[in-house]
Design a protein around this motif. Sequence first.
Motif, short mmCIF file in Angstrom:
data_model
loop_
_atom_site.label_atom_id
_atom_site.label_comp_id
_atom_site.label_asym_id
_atom_site.label_seq_id
_atom_site.Cartn_x
_atom_site.Cartn_y
_atom_site.Cartn_z
N SER A 1 36.73 -66.53 82.63
CA SER A 1 35.98 -67.52 81.33
C SER A 1 35.53 -66.47 80.32
O SER A 1 35.74 -66.98 79.06
CB SER A 1 34.84 -68.32 81.92
N VAL A 2 35.02 -65.44 80.50
CA VAL A 2 34.62 -64.59 79.33
C VAL A 2 35.74 -64.18 78.43
O VAL A 2 35.78 -64.15 77.28
CB VAL A 2 33.96 -63.31 79.98
N GLY A 3 37.03 -63.79 79.12
CA GLY A 3 38.03 -63.29 78.51
C GLY A 3 38.51 -64.43 77.66
O GLY A 3 39.12 -64.39 76.50
N PHE A 4 38.73 -65.65 78.15
CA PHE A 4 39.17 -66.78 77.23
C PHE A 4 38.30 -66.95 76.25
O PHE A 4 38.71 -67.26 75.16
CB PHE A 4 39.27 -67.83 78.13
N THR A 5 36.95 -67.02 76.28
CA THR A 5 35.89 -67.25 75.37
C THR A 5 36.19 -66.35 74.23
O THR A 5 35.93 -66.77 73.14
CB THR A 5 34.49 -67.44 76.07
N THR B 1 39.01 -72.60 80.70
CA THR B 1 37.58 -72.95 81.35
C THR B 1 37.02 -71.89 80.48
O THR B 1 36.93 -70.56 80.68
CB THR B 1 37.60 -72.81 82.72
N SER B 2 36.04 -72.47 79.47
CA SER B 2 35.33 -71.59 78.98
C SER B 2 33.90 -71.42 79.51
O SER B 2 33.74 -71.81 80.81
CB SER B 2 34.84 -71.96 77.22
N LEU B 3 32.91 -70.37 79.10
CA LEU B 3 31.76 -70.08 79.89
C LEU B 3 30.78 -71.28 79.94
O LEU B 3 30.07 -71.57 80.71
CB LEU B 3 31.22 -68.83 78.82
N ALA B 4 30.94 -71.93 78.66
CA ALA B 4 30.11 -73.29 78.69
C ALA B 4 30.44 -74.21 79.64
O ALA B 4 29.58 -74.98 80.26
CB ALA B 4 30.25 -73.87 77.25
N GLN C 1 29.00 -70.89 67.11
CA GLN C 1 29.67 -72.33 67.63
C GLN C 1 30.79 -72.00 68.55
O GLN C 1 30.86 -72.64 69.52
CB GLN C 1 30.03 -73.12 66.54
N ALA C 2 31.72 -70.96 68.29
CA ALA C 2 32.95 -70.83 68.87
C ALA C 2 32.63 -70.45 70.37
O ALA C 2 33.53 -70.72 71.40
CB ALA C 2 33.84 -69.90 68.37
N PHE C 3 31.67 -69.50 70.54
CA PHE C 3 31.38 -69.13 71.90
C PHE C 3 30.63 -69.90 72.82
O PHE C 3 30.45 -69.99 74.06
CB PHE C 3 30.44 -67.59 71.83
N GLY D 1 39.36 -77.80 81.08
CA GLY D 1 39.58 -76.66 81.52
C GLY D 1 41.04 -76.12 82.17
O GLY D 1 41.17 -74.72 82.62
N GLY D 2 41.94 -77.13 82.17
CA GLY D 2 43.21 -76.67 82.72
C GLY D 2 44.32 -76.17 81.51
O GLY D 2 43.75 -76.14 80.44
N PRO D 3 45.59 -76.07 81.94
CA PRO D 3 45.91 -76.16 83.44
C PRO D 3 45.40 -75.31 84.55
O PRO D 3 45.45 -74.03 84.18
CB PRO D 3 47.64 -76.17 83.55
#
Length: 313
Positions: free
Chosen positions: A85-89, A263-266, A242-244, A256-258
Amino acid sequence: MAMEAASTGKKERRSGILQRTDVRAGWGLLTPAGIVILAVTIFPIVYSLFMSFNNIQLTTNGFQFTFTGLQNYKDVYSAPLFWHSVGFTIYYSVITVAVELFFGLLIALAIQNVERLKSISIIVMLIPWALITVISAQMWGYIYNGVYGVLNAILQGLHIIHTQVNWLGQPFTAVVSLMIADIWKTTPFVVIILLSGLQMIPKDYYEAALIDGANAWQSFWNVTFPQLRGSIALAGLFRILQAFGIFDLPFVLTQGGPGTTTTSLAMLGEETLFTNLHFGLGAAVAISTVILILGACLIFLSAFRGMVGEEAQ
């Protein structure tokens, strides 16, 4: 002379009394806003920090707190899903903010140079930003739909694709689709800030550059961009914040898929806290998100220190 000195002393005392009165009045006017900020911002953060150090159980008598120290943070940081989630965010925020700043600058320059229908151009451009995110996400969901989506129909009509594509059902296309929807909605916000900055640049600068023989590119690079750096930094800072915290767009479009691709941190914090009822772990995720956002803002401001007019320490 004595009378003049006494008169001067009275004036100074009267001025001091008025200044103290103004200060007290100012604090009195600021107090309600300070109480609201304390209630809706500071207190939730402090209480979340307290929760993150406890194992919280829901009982018939209410919540039971058991102090566990850093155990919640250890559990969170040892979970692969958290780091995913950290990497994706992070890469989602970096890419979307960079693209929005680029296109926002181009659109702001185009609107600034429009002589006619400038007001209508601004109104039309603001429509995506004015839409509630959930509504725009539903609209993009219809566009991306793999069965009856508009995007598939257009691409098949142009013979770019030959079979229907499930845009939100594949990891790469799901991430790109989210980014496109986010960029479409939030670029107008960047445009408004940059357009305000453009209107504050004195026209004399451009006249002087024209007299010196500068072409359009030279005028932009030597006049527009230096004067616009503060606005660019401000827009970038707001968009990073806002983006984070991205939640509603992936929640509606992909859930949050597939899998856990988007899936973000939020979203992770919401699922941990409200769906799984792991209050301590959810609070640890929330506090970690706040720390990450603050770090990202500090890095951004350090990288663009010159844009916000600060001198190196």
